[in-house]
Design an enzyme around this catalytic site. Structure first.
Site, PDB file in Angstrom:
ATOM      1  N   LYS A   1       0.847  -1.199   0.000  1.00 20.79           N
ATOM      2  CA  LYS A   1       0.000   0.000   0.000  1.00 20.79           C
ATOM      3  C   LYS A   1       0.879   1.244   0.000  1.00 20.79           C
ATOM      4  CE  LYS A   1      -3.008   2.616   3.141  1.00 20.79           C
ATOM      5  NZ  LYS A   1      -3.639   2.617   4.480  1.00 20.79           N
TER       6      LYS A   1
ATOM      7  N   ASP B   1      -2.333  10.625   3.545  1.00 24.71           N
ATOM      8  CA  ASP B   1      -3.738  10.257   3.732  1.00 24.71           C
ATOM      9  C   ASP B   1      -4.440  11.286   4.605  1.00 24.71           C
ATOM     10  OD1 ASP B   1      -6.175   9.018   3.872  1.00 24.71           O
ATOM     11  OD2 ASP B   1      -5.555   7.546   5.373  1.00 24.71           O
TER      12      ASP B   1
ATOM     13  N   LYS C   1      -9.493  12.966   8.596  1.00 24.37           N
ATOM     14  CA  LYS C   1      -9.003  12.563   9.912  1.00 24.37           C
ATOM     15  C   LYS C   1      -9.170  13.729  10.872  1.00 24.37           C
ATOM     16  CE  LYS C   1      -5.879   9.128   8.014  1.00 24.37           C
ATOM     17  NZ  LYS C   1      -6.573   7.957   8.559  1.00 24.37           N
TER      18      LYS C   1
ATOM     19  N   ASP D   1       1.684   6.528   5.530  1.00 26.69           N
ATOM     20  CA  ASP D   1       0.693   5.568   5.049  1.00 26.69           C
ATOM     21  C   ASP D   1       1.151   4.853   3.771  1.00 26.69           C
ATOM     22  OD1 ASP D   1      -1.646   4.312   5.748  1.00 26.69           O
ATOM     23  OD2 ASP D   1      -2.933   5.632   4.574  1.00 26.69           O
TER      24      ASP D   1
ATOM     25  N   ASP E   1     -11.908   7.291   3.973  1.00 23.60           N
ATOM     26  CA  ASP E   1     -10.698   7.023   4.750  1.00 23.60           C
ATOM     27  C   ASP E   1     -10.368   5.534   4.781  1.00 23.60           C
ATOM     28  OD1 ASP E   1      -8.476   7.736   6.210  1.00 23.60           O
ATOM     29  OD2 ASP E   1      -9.514   7.693   8.143  1.00 23.60           O
TER      30      ASP E   1
ATOM     31  N   GLU F   1      -9.302   3.850   2.181  1.00 23.14           N
ATOM     32  CA  GLU F   1      -8.820   3.925   0.793  1.00 23.14           C
ATOM     33  C   GLU F   1      -7.701   2.935   0.495  1.00 23.14           C
ATOM     34  OE1 GLU F   1      -5.583   5.198   2.791  1.00 23.14           O
ATOM     35  OE2 GLU F   1      -7.615   5.871   3.211  1.00 23.14           O
TER      36      GLU F   1
ATOM     37  N   ARG G   1      -7.374  -0.225   1.072  1.00 23.33           N
ATOM     38  CA  ARG G   1      -7.852  -1.488   0.494  1.00 23.33           C
ATOM     39  C   ARG G   1      -8.270  -1.318  -0.963  1.00 23.33           C
ATOM     40  NH1 ARG G   1     -12.188  -1.670   5.147  1.00 23.33           N
ATOM     41  NH2 ARG G   1     -10.390  -0.619   6.049  1.00 23.33           N
TER      42      ARG G   1
END
Length: 382
Positions: A143, A148, A155, A167, A226, A228, A230
């Site tokens: 990933k 993010d 967030k 991230d 959030d 995202e 996956r």
């Protein structure tokens, strides 16, 4: 220093690797001078010791690369600049391919494009291929959310959002592992797949309620922008399967806060239906001190992903076992070959110094995956 202990050659290699890992400092933004130290070891079999040391040093260099990438501010590290960093591995014989937004569109990678479309810096998919053998490929998928914000499900706290430059640690782990294997000339056919995007807020950004179509053809109702990671992994896993027909796939991601609540920072979460793969990865983690704990991968968690308007949603029920429902989402894109998902949320960054890492990025997973790759002949074990 003279070592007169059993297996001293291997011990010296491990010791020097530990010294290297503990002495790492990220220095892109500081003028503090680096103090150099030299260590001298007298060993009974210099050639053996040198061979062990070169392998150990290659892994330490892979960890350092993963740490450097993860420590970089998001203004410095974004999909395109990550791709540029990957190109540096060409000097080691690694084949690098970079797919730009137009290439992703041709492959119908709607999930990766959807996550990245809110940013002015478009997404990329980076492939790093070390072909050290003619065996079927082993695929690592990482990933790579270079920042993010959470998107429109932004967030909420400055503390959490400030750490979101990390991230992309899964992608950094994958690239660091490829570097380690290439630098040590490991006899493994290893392909690293890194889907990269910034998850930002703008007039073009993905919004809650959108339905996107993945490269595999499944549609996803986006209930939370959030969740995202996956989504980009879905297209990355599909690409690994379609382009390389790997014999085994492992994905690595800072995926869920649920994993941190379940396991804290001492263990990474391991999800897989392959018992041999679970045993291999768990053992490798024990050997290098990057511990894994198996969490449930159960159809019940997959049922939480039901959508009335699409093939599935990108989140489960509020308050549910989020790490497991996320893993069940990924399983829909993992294929039939042995697959494992490593959730390294909470492991990729440390707030204070540890024995092997200063505060900041840890490069978690490079040593684990490198040990696993070195120890197994996959065609005989899967």
């Amino acid at each position: 220093w003279a070592a007169d202990i059993p297996n001293s050659q291997g011990f010296i290699a491990e010791l020097t690797q530990g010294i290297s890992l503990a002495s790492y400092r990220y220095r892109d933004f500081t003028a503090k001078p680096r103090t150099e130290k030299q260590y001298h070891f007298a060993v009974a079999e210099p050639k053996v010791a040198k061979t062990n040391h070169l392998k150990s040093a290659a892994i330490a260099d892979g960890v350092a690369l993963a740490r450097d990438l993860t420590n970089k501010p998001a203004a410095e590290l974004y999909p395109e600049s990550f791709a540029d960093a990957a190109k540096e591995l060409k000097r080691l014989g690694v084949k690098i391919k970079v797919l730009e937004p137009k290439d992703l569109a041709k492959l119908n990678m709607g999930a990766l494009l959807a996550v990245g479309k809110g940013s002015e810096r478009g997404p990329r998919l980076v492939v790093a291929h070390w072909q050290g053998s003619d065996d079927a490929a082993v695929a690592l998928v990482g990933k790579g959310i270079t920042f993010d914000s959470g998107g429109y499900n932004i967030k909420a706290t400055g503390t959490s959002i400030a750490r979101m430059k990390s991230d992309m640690a899964g992608a950094a782990t994958v690239l660091g592992t490829v570097k380690a294997m290439a630098a040590s000339k490991a006899p493994v056919n290893l392909v690293g797949i890194m889907p990269l995007a910034e998850n930002m807020v703008s007039g073009r950004a993905m919004i809650p309620g959108d339905v996107i179509k993945t490269a595999q053809g499944l549609t996803v109702e986006v209930l939370n922008t959030d969740a995202e990671g996956r989504l980009v992994l879905a297209d990355g896993l599909w690409y690994a399967r379609e382009q390389y027909q790997p014999q085994v796939v492992v994905d690595v991601a800072t995926l869920t806060g649920s994993k941190v609540r379940a396991l804290g920072v001492e263990y990474a979460g391991l999800f897989s239906d392959s018992e041999p793969l679970v045993q291999q990865l768990t053992y490798a983690g024990q050997q290098v001190g990057e511990k894994l704990w198996r969490l449930p991968l159960d159809p019940a968690y997959g049922e939480e992903l039901h959508s009335s308007i699409a093939d599935l949603t990108n989140t489960g029920r509020e308050g549910s076992a989020g790490a497991s429902s996320a893993a069940m989402f990924l399983k829909r894109f993992a294929g039939d070959q042995p697959w494992a998902h490593l959730d390294i949320a909470g492991n990729a960054l440390v707030r204070s110094d540890t024995q092997l890492a200063p505060a900041g990025a840890t490069g978690y997973g490079v040593r684990l995956l490198s040990h696993w790759l070195e120890q197994h002949k996959f065609s005989e074990n899967q």
